[in-house]
Scaffold this motif. Sequence first.
Motif, short mmCIF file in Angstrom:
data_model
loop_
_atom_site.label_atom_id
_atom_site.label_comp_id
_atom_site.label_asym_id
_atom_site.label_seq_id
_atom_site.Cartn_x
_atom_site.Cartn_y
_atom_site.Cartn_z
N THR A 134 0.85 -1.19 -0.02
CA THR A 134 0.04 0.16 -0.16
C THR A 134 0.99 1.30 -0.16
O THR A 134 2.05 1.07 0.32
CB THR A 134 -0.67 -0.04 1.32
N PRO A 135 0.37 2.53 -0.30
CA PRO A 135 1.07 3.54 -0.12
C PRO A 135 1.67 3.86 1.24
O PRO A 135 2.91 4.29 1.11
CB PRO A 135 0.36 4.73 -0.69
N GLU A 136 0.88 3.66 2.10
CA GLU A 136 1.71 3.84 3.45
C GLU A 136 2.76 2.92 3.72
O GLU A 136 3.79 3.06 4.25
CB GLU A 136 0.45 3.72 4.55
N ALA A 137 2.45 1.52 3.36
CA ALA A 137 3.47 0.71 3.46
C ALA A 137 4.67 0.80 2.82
O ALA A 137 6.06 0.59 3.03
CB ALA A 137 3.08 -0.92 3.16
N GLN A 138 4.63 1.56 1.56
CA GLN A 138 5.79 1.87 0.75
C GLN A 138 6.65 2.95 1.51
O GLN A 138 7.66 2.76 1.24
CB GLN A 138 5.17 2.44 -0.70
N LYS A 139 6.01 3.85 2.28
CA LYS A 139 6.71 4.92 2.92
C LYS A 139 7.41 4.03 3.89
O LYS A 139 8.68 4.45 4.22
CB LYS A 139 5.73 5.81 3.40
N ALA A 140 7.07 3.02 4.68
CA ALA A 140 7.78 2.20 5.45
C ALA A 140 8.72 1.43 4.99
O ALA A 140 10.21 1.64 5.58
CB ALA A 140 6.74 1.54 6.37
N ALA A 141 8.52 1.17 3.81
CA ALA A 141 9.63 0.29 3.05
C ALA A 141 10.67 1.11 2.58
O ALA A 141 11.89 0.88 2.69
CB ALA A 141 8.98 -0.41 1.74
N VAL A 183 4.06 -0.80 9.70
CA VAL A 183 5.46 -1.20 9.60
C VAL A 183 5.27 -2.85 9.88
O VAL A 183 5.93 -3.48 9.16
CB VAL A 183 6.13 -0.81 10.85
N VAL A 184 4.08 -3.13 10.71
CA VAL A 184 4.01 -4.67 10.95
C VAL A 184 3.61 -5.08 9.44
O VAL A 184 3.92 -6.27 9.14
CB VAL A 184 2.93 -4.62 11.92
N ARG A 185 2.55 -4.69 8.80
CA ARG A 185 2.08 -5.04 7.73
C ARG A 185 3.18 -5.18 6.57
O ARG A 185 3.22 -6.12 5.60
CB ARG A 185 0.81 -4.17 6.88
N MET A 186 3.94 -4.14 6.62
CA MET A 186 5.14 -4.14 5.58
C MET A 186 6.22 -5.43 5.84
O MET A 186 6.60 -6.11 4.94
CB MET A 186 6.13 -2.93 5.71
N ALA A 187 6.22 -5.75 7.38
CA ALA A 187 7.33 -6.90 7.82
C ALA A 187 6.83 -8.24 7.21
O ALA A 187 7.31 -9.07 6.83
CB ALA A 187 7.44 -6.82 9.03
N ARG A 188 5.13 -8.48 7.44
CA ARG A 188 4.34 -9.43 6.87
C ARG A 188 4.67 -9.59 5.43
O ARG A 188 4.72 -10.85 4.80
CB ARG A 188 3.23 -9.61 7.47
N GLN A 189 4.62 -8.62 4.91
CA GLN A 189 4.54 -8.49 3.12
C GLN A 189 5.97 -9.02 2.92
O GLN A 189 5.96 -9.80 1.75
CB GLN A 189 4.44 -7.24 2.48
N ALA A 190 7.05 -8.88 3.74
CA ALA A 190 8.27 -9.40 3.41
C ALA A 190 8.41 -10.95 3.67
O ALA A 190 9.62 -11.25 3.68
CB ALA A 190 9.37 -8.39 4.05
N ALA A 225 9.29 7.12 9.66
CA ALA A 225 8.96 7.01 8.43
C ALA A 225 7.52 7.65 8.04
O ALA A 225 6.60 7.59 7.12
CB ALA A 225 8.42 5.35 7.98
N ASN A 226 7.00 8.28 9.13
CA ASN A 226 5.65 9.22 9.34
C ASN A 226 4.24 8.27 9.05
O ASN A 226 3.73 8.51 8.07
CB ASN A 226 5.67 10.15 8.30
N VAL A 227 4.33 6.99 9.53
CA VAL A 227 3.38 5.97 9.17
C VAL A 227 2.81 5.47 10.70
O VAL A 227 3.62 5.76 11.85
CB VAL A 227 3.57 4.78 8.34
#
Length: 299
Positions: free
Chosen positions: A26-33, A62-69, A55-57
């Motif tokens: 997601t756009p927000e997760a991209q900011k974290a990534a 951040v947790v969702r980004m980690a799960r996506q990885a 990351a301003n999220v």
Amino acid sequence: MNDTNIPSPTTNAILDRLTEEWDALTPEAQKAARYVLENPQDVGVSTVREIAEAANVKPNTVVRMARQAGFEGYEDFRAPFREAIRRGAVPLEDRARWLQDIAKTGDLGGLYADMVGAAIRNIEETFAGISAQALKDAAEAIWSSRQVFTLGVGVNNSNARNFTYLASTGMVQFHAIPRPGSTPVDDLAWADHRDVLIAITCRPYRREVVEAVRIAREQGMTVIGISDSPASPIIRAAQHRFCVAADTPQFFPSSVSTIALLETLLSFVISVASDEIVQRVETFHRRRHQLGIYEEDPE
């Protein structure tokens, strides 16, 4: 901006995975990534909230980004980054932040951080003051000698014996002293200019070690001194001098840097030795396997 490359295959694989999954985020997760990709050192020393704030999220992002990885959560995601710090793969200032983070983990977190920090500092300070040439010179003295005596009492007795045991896998005439029922000066009774004494003691300096070094010099031996100060009596008397850092938050002296130094010295001995040393080590271990000393893995 922080360096974008932590030299670890595991962390690099994670960063590559984030890049590959970019379009699926997601756009927000991209900011974290993006923050992680640009500041990978921060991951190992920061909580999920700290990364989210930077990351301003939101933390959940951040947790969702980690799960996506491919991880169950943020803690699993940052574990490889913390391991990279433990291996010394990040700058000292980031390592300090990691230690501060440990201190927040519970009642014993502070002690844990203090002990880990002291061990890291001891090794860094020790090797910062030792040159490769100094190690090479000592190694050549050992290799060209007739006999090598390694002297340590108290906690350093086990350090001396460990060094002697490892050396004996490829070389002979290595002796850990004092021998059972003996004294160091008795063990050196027939040593002379053809022999080497490796002496180890830190404050408060053990009298028997200081006396053994004095006797060794009178008998013409080459002395390698390992101690915690240039002012140590065995350092002043030695031809080859190595100062180790032994500070610790606890009441007992640290052996971390002493062990690291001895292992490094032995590796230099093997490096300056003749080619036969490699064959001797291989023969030694092959014989152990043949005698059934090791529990072999099933094929």
